[in-house]
Design an enzyme around this catalytic site. Sequence first.
Site, short mmCIF file in Angstrom:
data_model
loop_
_atom_site.label_atom_id
_atom_site.label_comp_id
_atom_site.label_asym_id
_atom_site.label_seq_id
_atom_site.Cartn_x
_atom_site.Cartn_y
_atom_site.Cartn_z
N SER A 146 4.60 0.32 -3.14
CA SER A 146 3.66 1.41 -2.82
C SER A 146 3.72 2.48 -3.92
O SER A 146 3.43 2.18 -5.07
CB SER A 146 3.98 1.95 -1.43
N ASP A 222 -2.98 -4.80 4.90
CA ASP A 222 -2.33 -3.55 4.54
C ASP A 222 -3.13 -2.38 5.11
O ASP A 222 -4.31 -2.21 4.79
CB ASP A 222 -2.22 -3.44 3.01
N HIS A 254 1.87 -3.22 5.23
CA HIS A 254 2.49 -2.41 4.18
C HIS A 254 4.01 -2.28 4.36
O HIS A 254 4.66 -1.59 3.59
CB HIS A 254 1.84 -1.02 4.21
#
Lengths: 276, 276
Positions: A146, A222, A254
Amino acid sequence: METVSENRCFGGVQGVYRHKSEATGTDMTFGLFLPEEAEDAPVPVLWYLSGLTCTHENAMTKAGAQAWAAEAGIALVFPDTSPRGEDVADDDAYDLGKGAGFYVNATELPWAPHFKMWDYVAEELPALVTSNFAINEDRQSITGHSMGGHGALTLAMSLQGRYRSVSAFSPICNPTASDWGRKQFASYLGEDEAKWAAHDALLLMAEKGLDIPLLVDTGTNDQFGDLLMTEKLAEAAVKKRAEAAIRLQKGYDHSYFFVSTFMEEHVAFHAKALWA
Amino acid sequence: METVSENRCFGGVQGVYRHKSEATGTDMTFGLFLPEEAEDAPVPVLWYLSGLTCTHENAMTKAGAQAWAAEAGIALVFPDTSPRGEDVADDDAYDLGKGAGFYVNATELPWAPHFKMWDYVAEELPALVTSNFAINEDRQSITGHSMGGHGALTLAMSLQGRYRSVSAFSPICNPTASDWGRKQFASYLGEDEAKWAAHDALLLMAEKGLDIPLLVDTGTNDQFGDLLMTEKLAEAAVKKRAEAAIRLQKGYDHSYFFVSTFMEEHVAFHAKALWA
């Protein structure tokens, strides 16, 4: 440098260390996994940069990376994601301030005094770990998740020659066009968007390309997919004929359940480059 | 039953579910990993009982078990370690009350109304998961860590015929003689020590033996080694000619870095029995 903890782990040692950082002007804590092979000779190292809200600890305990690093005989470094401490500026939002350093050197107040995460991760911490532990500084690769995927990509593209391979799990690919990026860059770097470009993986790819292998995994489910802009990085990588695999993994989100699922393949990808 | 979360994980699903428990009289939360194979047919299941201070979440995020369970095609259940909620009695000590149910049915006040963790883990939760998910109730095995190792051993020895194999990471082997046990049994079961014996793996082994394979791993550097009394279980298992491997792992401590290191071998051990 202070040893916070050391635990035997997959035949090696999972350590946590604290040191005074010149870059951030604070104490900084990081995790370091050394495989058994490091008892005999310096080993290659894979950097893992974490995402928003994380400390050095999240990936160290949840990503399952040590199993594969031990098998491959490589070290892992888990830096923190921001400076910490009472003197350090912060914000009520989870995505600004502590836990959200975005791997840049802040130039704007109130962030500038301590938020120098680029210098910390690109220069100070590599010098510290390669001089204090059995790590081969000529064999480094980098990954992240991320915000940490953004960090891994931008470090690899900016410091060409430093890393042998780069990968990312659900990285923020185009932060200058994303709500995960615009707010933070405006806060840390100021309103002049020209200064943001050096920290945007898509723009760096389009400008410079990349001469090391790249692997990106992002889940089709996600929940932050629109903020990541994986499609733009895919387009730019193909245009630049970069040696890249940009993969969409069906049904994954995610979370660290996603990261841990594909960790074996990422470590194997890096190990191939690190041991070449 | 309420779905708290479901995340794609190693090709399967890591779920968290909440339900009203008749045993404890509270809402209870548990984790359940279902491998991809469960989409087609009921799969075997490995129970994982956690240690002091843990919830359903610790092992689910830190033990790295899903990687190996997915490979073996078996489900994992992660129960909580105690009832929770404002109405539930507690103690300031980390090792009594919430997070420290010790897998017994409390008979004493203030614990008796809710601390029925034996009934919950031995009866209610198995009925719930086998009737609501694709789990083969004829193929169950059990493992656990520390207090959860104690739970796994005592359940397996008491419910002979239920499980096909049992293992434990750094289990409390002889709680009736340990500070991890005497205080809790006195609180939950009362001062009559005769009532404690049904919850002591060493005493159960000495009395009944065990007719399924047993695997125990404990670290030589376990900081709580004196509380575990592994040596007594080893002695009793050998005396009883139980099919047991009691292993001391050099340099490892009591942490999840230890548990995750040997998880692959424990899951493989159970998979062999579960698929036989």
